[in-house]
Design a protein around this motif. Structure first.
Motif, PDB file in Angstrom:
ATOM      1  N   GLN A  53       0.928  -1.284   0.102  1.00 12.51           N
ATOM      2  CA  GLN A  53       0.146  -0.187   0.057  1.00 12.51           C
ATOM      3  C   GLN A  53       0.888   1.218  -0.060  1.00 12.51           C
ATOM      4  O   GLN A  53       1.802   1.436   0.879  1.00 12.51           O
ATOM      5  CB  GLN A  53      -0.790  -0.002   1.170  1.00 12.51           C
ATOM      6  CG  GLN A  53      -1.528   1.283   1.600  1.00 12.51           C
ATOM      7  CD  GLN A  53      -2.806   1.520   0.660  1.00 12.51           C
ATOM      8  OE1 GLN A  53      -3.698   0.597   0.235  1.00 12.51           O
ATOM      9  NE2 GLN A  53      -2.884   2.659  -0.010  1.00 12.51           N
ATOM     10  N   PRO A  54       0.725   2.066  -1.032  1.00 17.94           N
ATOM     11  CA  PRO A  54       1.463   3.414  -1.129  1.00 17.94           C
ATOM     12  C   PRO A  54       0.587   4.327  -0.063  1.00 17.94           C
ATOM     13  O   PRO A  54      -0.565   4.298   0.100  1.00 17.94           O
ATOM     14  CB  PRO A  54       1.364   3.854  -2.324  1.00 17.94           C
ATOM     15  CG  PRO A  54       0.189   3.506  -2.899  1.00 17.94           C
ATOM     16  CD  PRO A  54       0.003   1.932  -2.413  1.00 17.94           C
ATOM     17  N   THR A  71      -2.101  -4.574   0.916  1.00 18.99           N
ATOM     18  CA  THR A  71      -3.721  -3.957   0.828  1.00 18.99           C
ATOM     19  C   THR A  71      -4.601  -5.022   0.040  1.00 18.99           C
ATOM     20  O   THR A  71      -4.201  -5.967  -0.419  1.00 18.99           O
ATOM     21  CB  THR A  71      -3.610  -2.721   0.212  1.00 18.99           C
ATOM     22  OG1 THR A  71      -4.956  -2.239   0.455  1.00 18.99           O
ATOM     23  CG2 THR A  71      -3.260  -2.586  -1.251  1.00 18.99           C
ATOM     24  N   MET A  72      -5.587  -4.873  -0.295  1.00 17.48           N
ATOM     25  CA  MET A  72      -6.684  -5.629  -0.934  1.00 17.48           C
ATOM     26  C   MET A  72      -7.050  -6.685  -0.146  1.00 17.48           C
ATOM     27  O   MET A  72      -7.741  -7.903  -0.566  1.00 17.48           O
ATOM     28  CB  MET A  72      -6.227  -5.888  -2.378  1.00 17.48           C
ATOM     29  CG  MET A  72      -6.052  -4.900  -3.263  1.00 17.48           C
ATOM     30  SD  MET A  72      -5.344  -5.540  -4.945  1.00 17.48           S
ATOM     31  CE  MET A  72      -6.696  -6.265  -5.639  1.00 17.48           C
ATOM     32  N   GLY A  73      -6.731  -6.442   1.110  1.00 12.50           N
ATOM     33  CA  GLY A  73      -7.194  -7.998   2.289  1.00 12.50           C
ATOM     34  C   GLY A  73      -8.753  -7.817   2.137  1.00 12.50           C
ATOM     35  O   GLY A  73      -9.212  -9.069   2.565  1.00 12.50           O
ATOM     36  N   GLY A  74      -9.662  -7.062   1.980  1.00 11.72           N
ATOM     37  CA  GLY A  74     -10.946  -7.122   1.786  1.00 11.72           C
ATOM     38  C   GLY A  74     -11.429  -8.328   0.747  1.00 11.72           C
ATOM     39  O   GLY A  74     -12.724  -8.851   1.161  1.00 11.72           O
ATOM     40  N   ALA A  75     -10.552  -8.758  -0.055  1.00  9.71           N
ATOM     41  CA  ALA A  75     -10.825  -9.986  -0.965  1.00  9.71           C
ATOM     42  C   ALA A  75     -10.948 -11.072   0.048  1.00  9.71           C
ATOM     43  O   ALA A  75     -11.562 -12.049  -0.351  1.00  9.71           O
ATOM     44  CB  ALA A  75      -9.666 -10.158  -2.032  1.00  9.71           C
ATOM     45  N   ILE A 116      -4.700   0.081  -9.186  1.00  4.98           N
ATOM     46  CA  ILE A 116      -3.946   1.156  -9.810  1.00  4.98           C
ATOM     47  C   ILE A 116      -3.019   1.840  -8.738  1.00  4.98           C
ATOM     48  O   ILE A 116      -1.983   2.254  -9.199  1.00  4.98           O
ATOM     49  CB  ILE A 116      -5.202   2.411 -10.294  1.00  4.98           C
ATOM     50  CG1 ILE A 116      -5.767   1.819 -11.488  1.00  4.98           C
ATOM     51  CG2 ILE A 116      -4.410   3.585 -10.450  1.00  4.98           C
ATOM     52  CD1 ILE A 116      -7.171   2.620 -11.943  1.00  4.98           C
ATOM     53  N   LYS A 117      -3.660   1.642  -7.416  1.00  2.00           N
ATOM     54  CA  LYS A 117      -2.794   2.185  -6.231  1.00  2.00           C
ATOM     55  C   LYS A 117      -1.540   1.356  -6.289  1.00  2.00           C
ATOM     56  O   LYS A 117      -0.403   1.889  -6.010  1.00  2.00           O
ATOM     57  CB  LYS A 117      -3.467   2.090  -4.998  1.00  2.00           C
ATOM     58  CG  LYS A 117      -4.652   3.118  -5.009  1.00  2.00           C
ATOM     59  CD  LYS A 117      -5.409   2.755  -3.532  1.00  2.00           C
ATOM     60  CE  LYS A 117      -6.488   3.818  -3.423  1.00  2.00           C
ATOM     61  NZ  LYS A 117      -7.276   3.325  -2.422  1.00  2.00           N
ATOM     62  N   ILE A 118      -1.519   0.129  -6.547  1.00  2.00           N
ATOM     63  CA  ILE A 118      -0.643  -0.845  -6.563  1.00  2.00           C
ATOM     64  C   ILE A 118       0.470  -0.969  -7.627  1.00  2.00           C
ATOM     65  O   ILE A 118       1.694  -0.681  -7.462  1.00  2.00           O
ATOM     66  CB  ILE A 118      -1.024  -2.414  -6.201  1.00  2.00           C
ATOM     67  CG1 ILE A 118      -1.532  -2.344  -4.831  1.00  2.00           C
ATOM     68  CG2 ILE A 118       0.231  -3.284  -6.069  1.00  2.00           C
ATOM     69  CD1 ILE A 118      -2.421  -3.759  -4.418  1.00  2.00           C
ATOM     70  N   ARG A 121       1.603   2.888  -8.510  1.00  4.51           N
ATOM     71  CA  ARG A 121       2.051   3.426  -7.095  1.00  4.51           C
ATOM     72  C   ARG A 121       1.295   4.914  -7.013  1.00  4.51           C
ATOM     73  O   ARG A 121       2.016   5.786  -6.801  1.00  4.51           O
ATOM     74  CB  ARG A 121       3.703   3.588  -7.318  1.00  4.51           C
ATOM     75  CG  ARG A 121       4.243   2.275  -7.393  1.00  4.51           C
ATOM     76  CD  ARG A 121       4.050   1.412  -6.577  1.00  4.51           C
ATOM     77  NE  ARG A 121       4.434   1.714  -5.075  1.00  4.51           N
ATOM     78  CZ  ARG A 121       3.915   1.215  -3.969  1.00  4.51           C
ATOM     79  NH1 ARG A 121       2.907   0.419  -4.141  1.00  4.51           N
ATOM     80  NH2 ARG A 121       4.234   1.679  -2.690  1.00  4.51           N
ATOM     81  N   ASP A 122       0.138   4.867  -7.262  1.00  4.86           N
ATOM     82  CA  ASP A 122      -0.600   6.159  -7.254  1.00  4.86           C
ATOM     83  C   ASP A 122      -1.751   5.909  -6.048  1.00  4.86           C
ATOM     84  O   ASP A 122      -2.777   5.333  -6.146  1.00  4.86           O
ATOM     85  CB  ASP A 122      -1.493   6.411  -8.652  1.00  4.86           C
ATOM     86  CG  ASP A 122      -2.256   7.774  -8.495  1.00  4.86           C
ATOM     87  OD1 ASP A 122      -2.255   8.494  -7.305  1.00  4.86           O
ATOM     88  OD2 ASP A 122      -2.825   7.983  -9.232  1.00  4.86           O
ATOM     89  N   PRO A 123      -1.467   6.659  -4.863  1.00  4.84           N
ATOM     90  CA  PRO A 123      -2.218   6.444  -3.722  1.00  4.84           C
ATOM     91  C   PRO A 123      -3.527   6.887  -3.720  1.00  4.84           C
ATOM     92  O   PRO A 123      -4.499   6.606  -3.032  1.00  4.84           O
ATOM     93  CB  PRO A 123      -1.505   7.340  -2.646  1.00  4.84           C
ATOM     94  CG  PRO A 123      -0.642   8.294  -3.241  1.00  4.84           C
ATOM     95  CD  PRO A 123      -0.047   7.502  -4.507  1.00  4.84           C
TER      96      PRO A 123
END
Length: 358
Positions: A53-54, A71-75, A116-118, A121-123
């Motif tokens: 996560q950025p 991140t993406m742990g919601g999956a 896109i964030k990962i 690298r765009d927070p």
């Protein structure tokens, strides 16, 4: 799925015909699945070469140490919820499929945003206008489907929890209300998901309260006794709510401070939209506003901050959403989280109290 199998293998054995039993087993199944799959999912997310996560540079400086957390742990939550619901729900129930469709469609938006964030690298992730456009499409589709499949006047009537005799037929306005609740709570949970474990506990509590209302509204005896709208078939949503609660607690095992994994938009957008959809189906929109008060407060803090800055050039809070305001005032992150949890517990009790105050 298992319900049909048990009916075939054990004819006359009616234990799993009871929604309450299947909700309990569904919650346990989702909890076990999330705890079992959690380490594997986290390891897979950590293996992404992007580094996790950025962190936004304009956030609290204490968050910089979290850079690289998967991140993406919601999956993980959504996978456990989906499997548990498919195992223990009556799959002939249309409400179950509508709620699952809402959850997975908004999860797709969140997945795109997180990707896109990962990768880039765009927070900031997916552009706000694109994200809102996709949410609007899926939210509007869900609202239209619910309106088109309504088979009783109570399905599209607005009820207020403290006024027993208040019933306002919405007609086509139901589509507007459903759209705003689904999209609105999707964004509200997403705004709240800014600290370790902050969003998931209110989600668990909200799902638990909605499970009670779903079961009661689907039961003719309880609905009449409590002065609630009778929504045939809505009781099956108690199993989905229970699964969200179980999976959420399992996720909290890994997401509690200091977090091993973040929920990400894939979880926050999907869970918020699902809670909004369930509240619409069981005709408890106002109850959702009460029990989900933390989400409402977080959203209002952002709206107030933006409005104040545009109109006066001054900020109301040190930073919005409001949980960052308390961080910048010097509250340690765990203190902010636990105090918000306490508020959520109190709001859940108030929401449950409306069952009798009618």
């Amino acid at each position: 799925m298992l319900l049909e199998l048990l009916r075939w293998l054990l004819p006359g054995f009616g234990l799993f015909e009871f929604i309450t039993m299947r909700a309990i087993v569904g919650a346990g199944t989702a909890l076990a699945l999330s705890l079992w799959m959690g380490p594997f999912v986290i390891e897979r997310l950590r293996a992404l070469k992007s580094g996790g996560q950025p962190i936004r540079t304009d956030g609290p400086q204490s968050h910089f140490s979290k850079a690289g957390t998967p991140t993406m742990g919601g999956a993980l939550i959504l996978l456990a919820v989906t499997l548990s619901t498919l195992l223990w729900s009556d799959l002939s129930n249309r409400y179950v499929w509508i709620a699952l469709a809402v959850m997975l469609s908004f999860a797709l938006i969140g997945w795109l945003d997180d990707w896109i964030k990962i990768v880039r690298r765009d927070p900031n992730g997916l552009k706000s206008r694109h994200k809102y456009a996709l949410q609007s499409v899926f939210g509007l589709i869900a609202a239209v489907v619910l309106f088109a499949t309504a088979d009783h006047p109570s399905n599209t009537t607005l009820y207020l929890p403290l006024l027993k005799n208040f019933a306002l037929p919405l007609g086509a306005m139901f589509i507007v209300v459903a759209y705003f609740w689904i999209v609105g709570f999707s964004n509200a949970v997403n705004l709240t998901d800014g600290l370790d474990g902050l969003a998931i506990m209110p989600v668990v509590l909200t799902a638990g309260v909605l499970a009670v209302f779903a079961y009661a509204s689907g039961n003719a005896v309880f609905a009449e006794y409590l002065g609630m709208p009778r929504i045939p078939g809505a009781g099956e949503l108690a199993i989905l709510c229970a699964a969200i609660g179980g999976a959420g607690l399992g996720f909290l095992w890994f997401n509690t401070y200091p977090a091993m994994v973040f929920m990400g938009d894939v979880g926050a957008l999907a869970l918020g939209a699902t809670l909004g959809c369930i509240a619409i189906i069981v005709r408890q929109e106002i109850v959702l506003v009460i029990v989900g008060g933390i989400f409402v407060i977080e959203t209002l803090s952002v709206m107030a901050q933006v409005a104040s800055f545009k109109l006066t050039g001054r900020r109301i809070f040190r930073m919005a959403p409001i949980h960052h305001h308390f961080e910048l005032k010097g509250w340690p992150e765990p203190r902010v989280i636990v105090r918000f949890w306490i508020i959520s517990v109190m709001l859940a009790l108030v929401a449950l109290a409306t069952l009798k105050v009618r």
